[in-house]
Design a protein around this motif. Structure first.
Motif, mmCIF file in Angstrom:
data_model
loop_
_atom_site.group_PDB
_atom_site.id
_atom_site.type_symbol
_atom_site.label_atom_id
_atom_site.label_comp_id
_atom_site.label_asym_id
_atom_site.label_seq_id
_atom_site.Cartn_x
_atom_site.Cartn_y
_atom_site.Cartn_z
ATOM 1 N N PHE A 175 -6.205 9.183 -2.387
ATOM 2 C CA PHE A 175 -6.945 10.147 -2.838
ATOM 3 C C PHE A 175 -5.712 10.797 -3.442
ATOM 4 N N ARG A 176 -6.136 12.272 -3.832
ATOM 5 C CA ARG A 176 -5.600 13.386 -4.399
ATOM 6 C C ARG A 176 -5.530 14.270 -3.734
ATOM 7 N N SER A 177 -4.233 14.802 -2.804
ATOM 8 C CA SER A 177 -4.148 16.089 -2.056
ATOM 9 C C SER A 177 -4.053 17.605 -2.931
ATOM 10 N N THR A 178 -4.178 18.308 -1.956
ATOM 11 C CA THR A 178 -3.260 19.442 -3.084
ATOM 12 C C THR A 178 -1.665 19.568 -2.818
ATOM 13 N N TYR A 179 -1.396 18.867 -1.895
ATOM 14 C CA TYR A 179 0.139 18.233 -2.001
ATOM 15 C C TYR A 179 0.638 17.297 -3.325
ATOM 16 N N ALA B 110 5.690 11.126 -6.301
ATOM 17 C CA ALA B 110 5.069 10.585 -5.861
ATOM 18 C C ALA B 110 4.464 9.769 -4.745
ATOM 19 N N ILE B 111 5.451 8.696 -3.735
ATOM 20 C CA ILE B 111 4.860 8.329 -2.679
ATOM 21 C C ILE B 111 5.060 9.646 -1.620
ATOM 22 N N GLU B 112 5.351 10.924 -1.456
ATOM 23 C CA GLU B 112 5.441 11.117 -1.631
ATOM 24 C C GLU B 112 4.076 12.388 -0.755
ATOM 25 N N GLY B 113 3.546 12.409 -2.530
ATOM 26 C CA GLY B 113 2.339 13.711 -3.358
ATOM 27 C C GLY B 113 1.556 13.315 -2.565
ATOM 28 N N LEU B 114 1.090 11.745 -3.022
ATOM 29 C CA LEU B 114 -0.219 10.843 -2.662
ATOM 30 C C LEU B 114 -0.405 11.126 -1.756
ATOM 31 N N LYS B 115 -1.443 10.806 -1.537
ATOM 32 C CA LYS B 115 -2.122 10.403 0.598
ATOM 33 C C LYS B 115 -3.235 9.476 0.411
ATOM 34 N N SER C 38 0.703 -1.126 0.005
ATOM 35 C CA SER C 38 -0.273 -0.099 -0.009
ATOM 36 C C SER C 38 0.877 0.758 0.030
ATOM 37 N N LEU C 39 0.152 2.337 -0.487
ATOM 38 C CA LEU C 39 0.779 3.272 -0.049
ATOM 39 C C LEU C 39 1.970 3.843 1.210
ATOM 40 N N GLY C 40 0.743 3.184 2.270
ATOM 41 C CA GLY C 40 1.019 3.665 3.492
ATOM 42 C C GLY C 40 2.148 3.227 3.872
ATOM 43 N N VAL C 41 2.078 1.774 3.189
ATOM 44 C CA VAL C 41 3.425 0.911 3.908
ATOM 45 C C VAL C 41 4.560 1.794 3.239
#
Ligand SMILES: Cc1cc2nc3c(=O)[nH]c(=O)nc-3n(C[C@H](O)[C@H](O)[C@H](O)COP(=O)(O)OP(=O)(O)OC[C@H]3O[C@@H](n4cnc5c(N)ncnc54)[C@H](O)[C@@H]3O)c2cc1C
Length: 486
Positions: A418-422, A295-300, A272-275
């Motif tokens: 989800f897609r964040s402003t970051y 991408a790992i940092e920017g996606l949330k 997962s993105l969390g991992v």
């Protein structure tokens, strides 16, 4: 020709070693598709003691409950729906998520005609978003507020305090759909990246749970609950990967926490993105390229948790399909100063299809993460307090309670993405996460799948499944084009 080039050329679908990390929806989809395509050497490494990942169907109450993925969202273009549509496995969920009662913290129940007007404004505005958000700069939270107050002004006057309380609950509901801590971190434009599949949006798996889909993918035998079908003998459970050395001379070296070392020609990583967020620096050797890290940092991804309460009999009166909790300002101030502060983000309770004795509650965000750290007794105590605070009738005492802990588990670290402003700020997206890492000959070495890497169906099972198929197809295309060149 060097020995390495010769070794690589000798690789075919018969002998190429493919390791898939994670046996959730994406991993299972990749594994089953690769076998279908004629690959022979496919192995899945799974950290948990079960397959399924964020699909986790367990026996509870009169049949089963889904701790993670629960509904097939939509029909047209939805790979899950398309796979099962003729098998009578799915059914539309009752309209409890629309007909719920709105109850305030002073036990006052909003009259249906008021609640319906507020729900109409909030929920019916969703289709307009698709066009209106194109030109909207700001967050989804800003958009929802503007839209809500604009539409409210067109109605006969409604008590503004109540409207505000309702808007709060709508925000929580929407944040649970996004898995965001709040809507002010969701990019309004980024929200348009998500594509809804046309058709029924809440299709449930009757009394079988979402795992019945995975069993179908694997072609597991119906009468054998533990059967892994075509993946039999190809899944190692309790096999947490601690390091992936993806630039070793001509193979990938995978180290597991139990000391086992496995080598492969290709790795498909589906964690997962969390991992990835928490562990990518230790997990990948050498470190990942900058675009991937961005991408790992920017996606949330955020936290959405569920509660399941089992009662002796159906707990709600027959004219109460479900309920949402609207906080009065003064009660909220008091709550926030107490140890039960986390209850602020428990937004509603709904029945579960085919389970009349079960009530399912939802909690989001930082309060969900706090709830995960409490004992089950404390959580139950809190929920019972909430019932007493809000409901104008006495709830029976539940026989049993379950809560999920998707963030606390190191194999997930959250619920969905989800897609964040970051994400906008870093100008990154699923395309950067999806991009495979190739060696100099253009051979995919390290590939990425999983819901977070889907450009449009992220946060869903159908998205995860498509990414698994995508990466299997990538390898198939590579080997087909190589055979054509030989
Ligand atoms: C509460 C909740 C409700 C949801 N509701 C819905 C819904 O109704 N409908 C819907 O479509 N979707 C829903 N989703 C989302 C859906 O469940 C996911 O998008 C999907 O299951 C993700 O699949 P995946 O294969 O990408 O990831 P995962 O299922 O997370 O699979 C990754 C696997 O990798 C394993 N892993 C992690 N680290 C390691 C490691 N180091 N070594 C080896 N293995 C590792 C994990 O244990 C896991 O099994 C929900 C999710 C949650 C949490």
């Amino acid at each position: 020709m060097s020995a390495t080039s010769l070794r690589l050329l000798s690789k075919t679908k018969q002998n190429a070693r493919i390791v898939i990390i994670g046996a959730g929806s994406a991993g299972i989809a990749a594994g089953t598709r690769l076998l279908e395509q004629g690959f022979k050497n496919v192995l899945l490494l799974e950290a948990e003691d079960r397959i399924g990942g964020r699909i986790h169907t367990i026996p509870f109450g009169d049949n089963v409950v889904d701790l993670g993925g629960q509904w097939c969202h939509g029909e047209k273009g939805n790979v899950v729906y398309e796979t099962v549509k003729d098998l009578d496995l799915l059914e539309a969920t009752e309209d409890h998520y629309e007909t719920f009662k709105c109850v305030r913290s002073n036990k006052e129940v909003l009259p249906d005609h008021i609640a319906d007007q507020l729900k109409d404004i909030a929920f019916k505005s969703i289709p307009d978003r698709q066009t209106e958000l194109l030109d909207f700069t700001g967050t989804l939270g800003d958009y929802c507020n503007q839209k809500f107050w604009k539409e409210l002004a067109k109605l006969p006057p409604i008590d503004l305090t109540i409207a505000k309380e309702f808007l709060e609950i709508f925000h929580k509901f929407e944040a649970s759909v996004e898995a965001a801590d709040h809507l002010y971190e969701v990019s309004a434009k980024g929200h348009l990246d998500y594509w809804l599949c046309e058709g029924e949006l809440l299709l449930n798996w009757r009394d079988k749970g979402y795992k019945s889909f995975l069993r179908l993918l694997m072609k597991a035998r119906e009468d054998h609950p533990e059967d892994l079908g075509v993946l039999k003998g190809r899944v190692l459970l309790n096999r947490r990967v601690s390091q992936i050395n993806w630039l070793a001379e001509d193979e990938v070296i995978i180290s597991c926490c139990n000391g086992q070392v496995i080598t492969a020609d290709h790795v498909i990583c589906t964690v997962s993105l969390g991992v990835l967020k928490e562990q990518h620096k230790q997990l990948f050797m050498p470190g990942l390229p900058l675009a991937k890290v961005r991408a790992i940092e920017g996606l949330k991804l955020g936290t959405v948790d569920k509660f399941f309460l089992e009662f002796e009999h159906p707990p709600l009166p027959s004219d109460w399909p479900a309920f949402n909790c609207l906080w009065l300002r003064e009660d909220l101030d008091e709550l926030r100063a107490s140890e039960l502060f986390w209850l602020e983000s428990v937004f509603g309770f709904y029945p579960v299809s085919k389970q009349p004795r079960i009530l399912q509650g939802w909690i989001i965000g930082p309060h969900a993460r706090h709830m995960e750290t409490l004992t089950e007794e404390k959580v139950l105590e809190g929920l019972l307090w909430l019932f007493r605070k809000f409901l104008p009738f006495e709830m029976p005492h539940p026989k049993r309670m379950l809560r999920t802990q998707w963030h606390a588990n190191q194999n997930f670290r959250g619920s969905y993405t989800f897609r964040s402003t970051y994400t906008d700020e870093l100008r990154t997206g699923a395309w950067d996460l999806e991009a495979p890492l190739l060696d100099v000959g253009g051979r995919p070495r390290l590939q990425f799948a999983g819901e977070s890497s889907h450009k449009h169906y992220y946060s869903t099972v159908h998205g995860a499944v498509e990414t698994g198929f995508r990466e299997a197809n990538r390898l198939n295309t590579y080997y087909r084009s190589r055979t054509a060149q030989l």
